[in-house]
Design a protein around this motif. Structure first.
Motif, short mmCIF file in Angstrom:
data_model
loop_
_atom_site.label_atom_id
_atom_site.label_comp_id
_atom_site.label_asym_id
_atom_site.label_seq_id
_atom_site.Cartn_x
_atom_site.Cartn_y
_atom_site.Cartn_z
N LEU A 40 77.06 71.65 73.75
CA LEU A 40 77.46 72.12 72.42
C LEU A 40 77.20 71.06 71.36
O LEU A 40 76.71 71.37 70.27
N ASP A 41 77.48 69.82 71.66
CA ASP A 41 77.26 68.73 70.72
C ASP A 41 75.79 68.65 70.32
O ASP A 41 75.45 68.55 69.13
N THR A 42 74.90 68.70 71.29
CA THR A 42 73.46 68.66 71.02
C THR A 42 73.04 69.86 70.17
O THR A 42 72.31 69.72 69.18
N LEU A 43 73.52 71.04 70.53
CA LEU A 43 73.17 72.25 69.79
C LEU A 43 73.64 72.16 68.33
O LEU A 43 72.92 72.54 67.41
N LEU A 44 74.84 71.64 68.11
CA LEU A 44 75.36 71.53 66.74
C LEU A 44 74.56 70.53 65.91
O LEU A 44 74.33 70.76 64.72
N ARG A 45 74.14 69.45 66.51
CA ARG A 45 73.32 68.49 65.77
C ARG A 45 71.98 69.11 65.39
O ARG A 45 71.54 68.99 64.25
N VAL A 46 71.34 69.79 66.33
CA VAL A 46 70.04 70.40 66.07
C VAL A 46 70.14 71.51 65.01
O VAL A 46 69.24 71.67 64.19
N SER A 47 71.24 72.24 65.01
CA SER A 47 71.40 73.36 64.07
C SER A 47 72.07 72.92 62.76
O SER A 47 72.45 73.78 61.95
N ARG A 48 72.25 71.65 62.57
CA ARG A 48 72.82 71.07 61.34
C ARG A 48 74.26 71.51 61.09
O ARG A 48 74.66 71.74 59.96
N HIS A 49 75.02 71.61 62.15
CA HIS A 49 76.46 71.91 62.06
C HIS A 49 77.27 70.69 62.47
O HIS A 49 78.32 70.81 63.10
N ASP A 50 76.79 69.50 62.11
CA ASP A 50 77.46 68.26 62.50
C ASP A 50 78.93 68.24 62.09
O ASP A 50 79.77 67.68 62.80
N ALA A 51 79.26 68.83 60.94
CA ALA A 51 80.63 68.81 60.44
C ALA A 51 81.59 69.57 61.35
O ALA A 51 82.79 69.34 61.31
N LEU A 52 81.06 70.48 62.18
CA LEU A 52 81.90 71.26 63.08
C LEU A 52 82.02 70.62 64.46
O LEU A 52 82.79 71.09 65.30
N ALA A 53 81.29 69.55 64.70
CA ALA A 53 81.16 69.01 66.05
C ALA A 53 82.48 68.57 66.66
O ALA A 53 82.76 68.89 67.83
#
Length: 153
Positions: A40-53
């Motif tokens: 999930l962490d990798t997916l959020l970084r790639v999809s530019r959802h870092d703030a939700l990580a």
């Protein structure tokens, strides 16, 4: 998690429009929460959802840990639906009647553990559980949605 009686559960949100869906299946081992969290962490970084990580890692860790500890399922599924505004994460197992049950105040025995539902309530925009299989339930998903700041529900 405690055994639940068959009552209607909220339906999971529809997959996001204009989004993508990613799936992971992990063996039900003590490593499952870490693997799901890193996926999930990798997916959020790639999809530019870092703030939700941070919130997403906390929630997925809790749900996968619950599936590992409270079910005998062989595989735990993690499905992530993501679009520009929000993510929804579904954690599935084959124990449809073992559902998280919210209570208003944790008992003394629950302090320090068993507070995942409180975490979901305080962090997620929405969460719930869904039983699949009709009259012969076969599996369930416990899901949560997180949204970018300033996104209306």
């Amino acid at each position: 998690m405690t055994p639940a009686t068959p009552t209607p559960t909220p339906a999971p949100p529809q997959p996001p429009q204009g989004g993508e869906t990613y799936r992971l299946a992990v063996p039900n081992t003590a490593a499952a929460p870490k693997i799901a969290r890193e996926f999930l962490d990798t997916l959020l970084r790639v999809s530019r959802h870092d703030a939700l990580a941070d919130d997403a890692r906390l929630c997925v860790t809790e749900l996968v840990t619950n599936a590992h500890r409270h079910t005998q399922t062989h595989r735990i599924g993690v499905t992530v639906a993501v679009n520009r505004k929000r993510i929804t994460v579904y954690v599935t197992d084959d124990a449809p009647w073992s559902l998280p049950v919210p209570s208003t105040v944790p008992t003394e025995r629950e302090l320090g553990c068993g507070q995942g539902v409180f975490l979901l309530d305080s962090v997620a925009e929405a969460w719930g559980s869904t039983i699949y299989g009709g009259l012969s339930p076969s599996h369930k998903a416990v899901w949560f949605t997180l949204a970018r700041a300033g996104t209306a529900a």
